[in-house]
Design an enzyme around this catalytic site. Sequence first.
Site, short mmCIF file in Angstrom:
data_model
loop_
_atom_site.label_atom_id
_atom_site.label_comp_id
_atom_site.label_asym_id
_atom_site.label_seq_id
_atom_site.Cartn_x
_atom_site.Cartn_y
_atom_site.Cartn_z
CG ASP A 145 3.97 -2.92 0.35
OD1 ASP A 145 3.73 -3.83 -0.45
OD2 ASP A 145 3.49 -2.89 1.50
CB THR A 146 0.51 -0.19 -1.79
OG1 THR A 146 0.86 0.98 -1.06
CG2 THR A 146 0.14 -1.31 -0.84
#
Length: 477
Positions: free
Chosen positions: A399-400
């Site tokens: 994700d990040t």
Amino acid sequence: MKGSSPRYYKALREAAKAANSQLPLKKLLRSIARSATKAMGAAGCSIVFPDPGGKHLVYASCYGLSDWYSRSGLLDENQELQQVMRGDTVSILNAPQDLYFHNSVLVAREGVASILGVPLMQRGKVVGALNIYTRERREFSRREKEFLTAIGNLIATATENTRLYELMASLASTKPVTAAEMPSLIPDVTRPSTFAHPSEEEFARLLDFYRIEWLYEPRCFPLQWEEDRMEEMFTPDFYLPALDLYVELTTLKQDHLAEKNRKVRRLKELHPEVNIKLLNKKDYLRLLAKYGYGPLGKASVPGIDRILFSETQIQRKVRQMGRQISRDYAGKQPLLIGILKGMFYFMSDLTRHITVPLSVDFMAISYYANDGSSAVRITKDLEEDITGKDVLMVEDIVDTGMTLNYVLDYLSAHNPASLHVCTLLDKRVRRLIDLPLTYIGFEVPDEFVVGYGLDYQGKYRNLPFIGVLHPKLGKQK
Ligand code: IMP
Ligand code: MG
């Protein structure tokens, strides 16, 4: 077989036209396979080539055969096919009973009785094979063998020309060409070039939208025979493998409807095992609803907004990734490391498709706001020493990138021989720290996804598909 001459001429004319056209290879092969099948009154046709590595044989094109058949994998163990690849013409009268024919179970399921295989010859070299399948037992005549051989030669020449043309178009520069740069003969998916009717195209788009896999006109069912001639046949518009369902769309014209109804009834008499539905536009929306999709339906799992990747799509992707990893790690013994818990379905399925010897290890880390600590820390460490090992990190979703960044820092400090990342999902739009991902399954939009190991507050992991959580429930971590 006198009556077949005009059909043979027509098929040869069509094949020569396609061979001489600028159609992409995939379409060209399918078009010729279709002409040959129709001319011989056969059930289907397949074209086989060595894969880009040259080690295995795979189906490059299948016409009239089901999805299972075209995906039945590598064909090396098939003795008859090996014989064809040595340059012989081979006919099998009773394929389901043929002990040496490795696809005998599959052909039985497919309803195939006889097979005729001819080599694809290019300047005296065998470059592939062409097979014709019939549902009735057939002793192939000399005429039929000659006809198929001529079609085979056309395919071989057309293939070579198209590959060279595509190659020249893609490499306008003068840099030297390696075998790997030759355009692949293996089409990625069997998508039709054109649909017979706009409503079919719309239906295909609708299926795509709801991620339901489909095949267009994948199989011809003979309905009526006169001696050894097929008098009538029926080709349903779609086949949906995940639902094991054929779908025939109707325009709303009444005369067509009666005719199609009759054909479908006849098909059901002949093949009671075949699951087929005749649909008008209103019906197909209802059908989708029945399976939990579409404007009339709701996903059947409460809290799930929509399905992003079906079980079939996931399994196919994981299989492809496993094969790629096996090739890349040939001669090595990778250590696969997973961060608990989300990757456990993916890791488990993936490792079953990796053919090189491997070991696995797991670690767990704390998440932000998950416990009282002020910094990320390892809550379960590795059991194996990774120094000098070929490490492959297996992730469910990036994700990040912050989790992965932390873990990769930690791992590379222990000096592995190599360190790569394999993730099933890549939520690229949310990335803060860019990290090289060697293997990526699917890219996902900026939404919270669950299923196939991924959870929301500990729930939903056991869904076989990956779905988007209802926006009211989902919140980004
Ligand atoms: P990152 O550090 O932001 O890359 O976050 C990675 C971790 O967050 C994953 O390993 C998941 O556990 C979790 N995560 C991120 N997005 C999702 C999602 O859409 N569904 C479920 N878990 C997610
Ligand atoms: Mg995770």
